[in-house]
Write a protein that holds these residues in place. Sequence first.
Motif, PDB file in Angstrom:
ATOM      1  N   ASP A   1       0.866  -1.181   0.000  1.00 59.31           N
ATOM      2  CA  ASP A   1       0.000   0.000   0.000  1.00 59.31           C
ATOM      3  C   ASP A   1       0.904   1.232   0.000  1.00 59.31           C
ATOM      4  N   LEU A   2       0.937   1.984  -1.109  1.00 56.39           N
ATOM      5  CA  LEU A   2       1.843   3.118  -1.227  1.00 56.39           C
ATOM      6  C   LEU A   2       1.377   4.313  -0.407  1.00 56.39           C
ATOM      7  N   ASN A   3       0.126   4.332  -0.003  1.00 60.54           N
ATOM      8  CA  ASN A   3      -0.360   5.431   0.846  1.00 60.54           C
ATOM      9  C   ASN A   3       0.126   5.279   2.287  1.00 60.54           C
ATOM     10  N   THR A   4       0.094   4.066   2.806  1.00 59.25           N
ATOM     11  CA  THR A   4       0.502   3.825   4.196  1.00 59.25           C
ATOM     12  C   THR A   4       1.909   3.236   4.303  1.00 59.25           C
ATOM     13  N   GLY A   5       2.417   2.672   3.200  1.00 56.48           N
ATOM     14  CA  GLY A   5       3.734   2.053   3.213  1.00 56.48           C
ATOM     15  C   GLY A   5       3.746   0.652   3.775  1.00 56.48           C
ATOM     16  N   THR A   6       2.596   0.094   4.137  1.00 61.57           N
ATOM     17  CA  THR A   6       2.547  -1.257   4.705  1.00 61.57           C
ATOM     18  C   THR A   6       2.586  -2.304   3.586  1.00 61.57           C
ATOM     19  N   THR A   7       3.096  -3.487   3.945  1.00 61.00           N
ATOM     20  CA  THR A   7       3.266  -4.567   2.969  1.00 61.00           C
ATOM     21  C   THR A   7       2.828  -5.888   3.586  1.00 61.00           C
ATOM     22  N   ILE A   8       2.194  -6.711   2.765  1.00 63.90           N
ATOM     23  CA  ILE A   8       1.892  -8.093   3.139  1.00 63.90           C
ATOM     24  C   ILE A   8       2.673  -8.997   2.189  1.00 63.90           C
ATOM     25  N   LEU A   9       3.528  -9.847   2.743  1.00 60.23           N
ATOM     26  CA  LEU A   9       4.283 -10.827   1.968  1.00 60.23           C
ATOM     27  C   LEU A   9       3.681 -12.209   2.185  1.00 60.23           C
ATOM     28  N   SER A  10       3.529 -12.972   1.109  1.00 60.04           N
ATOM     29  CA  SER A  10       3.065 -14.354   1.240  1.00 60.04           C
ATOM     30  C   SER A  10       3.923 -15.240   0.351  1.00 60.04           C
TER      31      SER A  10
ATOM     32  N   PHE B   1       2.805 -15.974   5.861  1.00 63.42           N
ATOM     33  CA  PHE B   1       2.495 -14.560   5.695  1.00 63.42           C
ATOM     34  C   PHE B   1       3.362 -13.725   6.649  1.00 63.42           C
ATOM     35  N   ALA B   2       3.696 -12.512   6.195  1.00 65.26           N
ATOM     36  CA  ALA B   2       4.413 -11.555   7.037  1.00 65.26           C
ATOM     37  C   ALA B   2       3.855 -10.168   6.764  1.00 65.26           C
ATOM     38  N   ALA B   3       3.596  -9.410   7.830  1.00 68.78           N
ATOM     39  CA  ALA B   3       3.118  -8.030   7.715  1.00 68.78           C
ATOM     40  C   ALA B   3       4.256  -7.087   8.094  1.00 68.78           C
ATOM     41  N   LEU B   4       4.522  -6.082   7.223  1.00 71.23           N
ATOM     42  CA  LEU B   4       5.593  -5.114   7.446  1.00 71.23           C
ATOM     43  C   LEU B   4       5.009  -3.718   7.534  1.00 71.23           C
ATOM     44  N   ASP B   5       5.588  -2.879   8.430  1.00 72.30           N
ATOM     45  CA  ASP B   5       5.124  -1.496   8.521  1.00 72.30           C
ATOM     46  C   ASP B   5       5.856  -0.648   7.482  1.00 72.30           C
ATOM     47  N   SER B   6       5.616   0.651   7.505  1.00 75.54           N
ATOM     48  CA  SER B   6       6.185   1.559   6.497  1.00 75.54           C
ATOM     49  C   SER B   6       7.707   1.616   6.538  1.00 75.54           C
TER      50      SER B   6
ATOM     51  N   ASN C   1      -5.823 -17.672  -0.705  1.00 77.62           N
ATOM     52  CA  ASN C   1      -5.015 -16.544  -0.233  1.00 77.62           C
ATOM     53  C   ASN C   1      -5.977 -15.374  -0.077  1.00 77.62           C
ATOM     54  N   ASN C   2      -6.359 -15.070   1.153  1.00 81.98           N
ATOM     55  CA  ASN C   2      -7.402 -14.067   1.362  1.00 81.98           C
ATOM     56  C   ASN C   2      -6.887 -12.631   1.276  1.00 81.98           C
ATOM     57  N   PHE C   3      -5.643 -12.459   0.798  1.00 78.85           N
ATOM     58  CA  PHE C   3      -5.153 -11.124   0.465  1.00 78.85           C
ATOM     59  C   PHE C   3      -5.044 -10.933  -1.049  1.00 78.85           C
ATOM     60  N   ASN C   4      -5.332 -11.976  -1.806  1.00 82.85           N
ATOM     61  CA  ASN C   4      -5.338 -11.898  -3.266  1.00 82.85           C
ATOM     62  C   ASN C   4      -6.516 -12.701  -3.775  1.00 82.85           C
ATOM     63  N   ILE C   5      -7.565 -11.980  -4.145  1.00 88.75           N
ATOM     64  CA  ILE C   5      -8.875 -12.581  -4.404  1.00 88.75           C
ATOM     65  C   ILE C   5      -9.290 -12.308  -5.849  1.00 88.75           C
ATOM     66  N   ARG C   6      -9.839 -13.338  -6.483  1.00 87.92           N
ATOM     67  CA  ARG C   6     -10.390 -13.173  -7.827  1.00 87.92           C
ATOM     68  C   ARG C   6     -11.902 -13.294  -7.771  1.00 87.92           C
ATOM     69  N   GLN C   7     -12.589 -12.340  -8.380  1.00 86.60           N
ATOM     70  CA  GLN C   7     -14.046 -12.340  -8.430  1.00 86.60           C
ATOM     71  C   GLN C   7     -14.520 -12.320  -9.877  1.00 86.60           C
ATOM     72  N   GLY C   8     -15.804 -12.682 -10.075  1.00 94.78           N
ATOM     73  CA  GLY C   8     -16.449 -12.519 -11.360  1.00 94.78           C
ATOM     74  C   GLY C   8     -17.356 -11.301 -11.341  1.00 94.78           C
ATOM     75  N   ASN C   9     -17.847 -10.932 -12.523  1.00 95.82           N
ATOM     76  CA  ASN C   9     -18.700  -9.760 -12.669  1.00 95.82           C
ATOM     77  C   ASN C   9     -19.946 -10.153 -13.455  1.00 95.82           C
ATOM     78  N   PRO C  10     -21.089 -10.325 -12.785  1.00 95.79           N
ATOM     79  CA  PRO C  10     -22.298 -10.786 -13.474  1.00 95.79           C
ATOM     80  C   PRO C  10     -22.865  -9.787 -14.476  1.00 95.79           C
TER      81      PRO C  10
END
Length: 799
Positions: free
Chosen positions: A294-303, A349-354, A577-586
């Motif tokens: 997230d470039l606004n907050t600088g936080t990162t999720i690594l998986s 998973f690993a969560a990193l701050d800014s 992977n609940n941080f990378n989700i694929r959806q459809g569009n009806p």
Amino acid sequence: MKAIAPRTKCTVLIVIMLVFCFVDNVVIAQQGNVTYTGKIIDKNSGQPVAYATVIIGDTATQQAIAGATTLEDGTFSIATNTGDHYIEVSFIGFEKLVLQPPVSQGRIVDLGAIEIAEDAQQLEEVVVEGEVSQTVFKLDKRVFNVGKDLSSTGASALEVLNNVPSVNVNIEGQISLRGSQGVQVLINGKPSILTSDENNALGTITADMIDRIEVITNPSAKYDAEGTSGIINIVIKKEEKRGFNGSVSVNTGAPNNHSLGVSLNRRTEKFNLFTQLGAGYRELPNEITVRNTDLNTGTTILSNGEEFRNETFYNFILGTDYYFSPTSVLTLSGNFALEIEDQPSATSFAALDSSGNLTSEWERTEVTDARNPKFQYELQYKKDFEDDEDHDLLFSALGNFFGKDQSSEFLDITLSGEDRNAEQTTRTDFKESVFTFKLDYTKPFSDEFSIETGAQYILNDVSNDFEVQNLEGGQFVTDPGLTNIFEFDQDVLGIYGTAAYEGKKWGIKAGMRLENTNLGTLLVNTDETNDQNYTNLFPSVHTSYKFSEKVSLQAGYSKRIYRPRLWDLNPFFNIRNNFNIRQGNPNLMPEFTDSYEMTGIFFIGKTSLNLGVYHRYTTDIIERISTFENNVNIRRPENIGTNNAWGMEFNTKYSPTNWLTFNVDFNYNTFAREGTFDDTIIDFSAEQWSSKLLTKIKLPWDIDFETTGNYQSAFQTVQGEIDDIAFLDFGVRKKIMKGKGVLNLSVRDAFASRIRENQIIQSDFEVFNRSFRARFVAFGFSYGFGKGEAMQFSGAKRM
């Protein structure tokens, strides 16, 4: 709409047409001192012999100076300007036939029906003197003969497709043609559950079961208009030689990939009974790394983790042909396949701050079990009229069913930092039925003019019951935001007509197809619906001109459609992977494409060159767009505008000696996208290219060696870039036991370089994704008995 189960859907389809039809897609206009035409037939059965080799040889040097391959109806046309020559006909399992050309003052000589007899010694020992070319180029398609692909041992249909010119299959199994998706995949010329996007059913079709793959980049109006980038038709083997024939194959490999296949055929005067049985187990490991920033907050999720798709599969095909007469045949066949899936995965998973400091670590494990039954059954009737061999009527009724009963358990365990403990379960009850009714009628009026007509009706009914439960207070509670029943119903009725003129040097074929689409979706729990009904015309024009025996030009135009499929429309997703989700569009709308192409075909000595240019203009193009919130990346397809693509393609086959052959395939295209999404303009231009080099070497001691190198360039996407990829496959084949047995060794991704990396780069977020599957090594043995050759079927005409 309501949930469906395997059942017979009552349908009354009344098609009344006066018709008449096109003799052949390929315009054969030969120029030279003399052109020979004729038809090769089996002396014993009277059946036409497809793919027999006809050559014209120089009497003085005994060298071939021109060559041709018979079409599926056994006919051929071959020209020469050499004075003193002979004609030779050959085919596996038949005696070679040498003809002296008749004395004629005309420029076109009809040799009539040419009978070739079975070679008793070859049938006993199955000694191969020559082979069909791996890729055969025709007017409207290219035919890839799978039996000649040595690197396909133990491979599935998806892996075989990756070696076909112009076709690429990525690690996720998505198929593209000339760099574009939106491909219509058929089985034996008809839609099938086995080609569905998301059920991996093509994995149950092994290379041993496939006769050939046809690539049609610009289909005529006779074909279903589905598929904006073209059609890929997978033709399953069906042996029709007289007597009892069969073959058996055993394959083993690493990672675990084991299969057993048996093919049997019994042909009498009136009946042809055929069956194929297959069973196996395979593991499909996939290493995945994802970084969400997230470039606004600088936080990162690594998986980072490894996913497995372990499958035990069974496949059974049984069918019979009944010949009312030599010109009238009824075919009844069925196919049952079952996959039993086990999908264990573990992701760290690993969560990193800014500042890049670690704030928490956790592990997410998955245990998934699924049973996927598939049924297919077909009734087909074909009538050849006696006034002309190309005057025929074909009717078929095809039913498909696919089901998935799947359950998953997800467990999140905190390793350090912020508490991430959680437990979820999902349940999937999926059912899909597809019914296809098809009628085709062909009528030639003369040697130059013919017309054809027909109709097709496809009914597709789907129900997907998906539920997510979260562990709360020691009990599992249904999550209403992620739980619903999605129903999809689509009926497509198509009617077409084409007319063709076939002259000595020039030919043209034009047609029109009318299709009506009736589509409806329903979210049962929330009563959200989306109904669409639209009717469209799809014209097509193909023409060819032969300047000489060595130079010809072909051109074509067709209008195509891509209808959003179930997994484009279904809003539910896998939460692996609940941080990378694929959806459809009806609410997706269909894509429409105008496709133009021109190809020059040149014969220079022992080399054939094919150079083509093409243009595709697509409206309402569908792209997967990512949105980002709380470090969660959600991808969803959207109609974003237009795509304007120009490209060129080059194919050649060169054999400097009789033991060395090169096949080169190169494709380049540039494209421009124009569109908007959420009031943001998405306009950009980019380019991409891909190439394949196949080298085949005949070694002493009856050993064949083959390598296939693939390269796909990096290219820009709507929101980022996909990196380039290069990989090499190779195979070795050794015939034993007087040719009845064949040993195969294949290695796919020999240097473990097939790594897919892509990046999404936006002003407020970035996503990096890397996936890698290990090198695959397979060893196989096949044995043919009766009159057949080990897993290499040829001979009689296929329906």
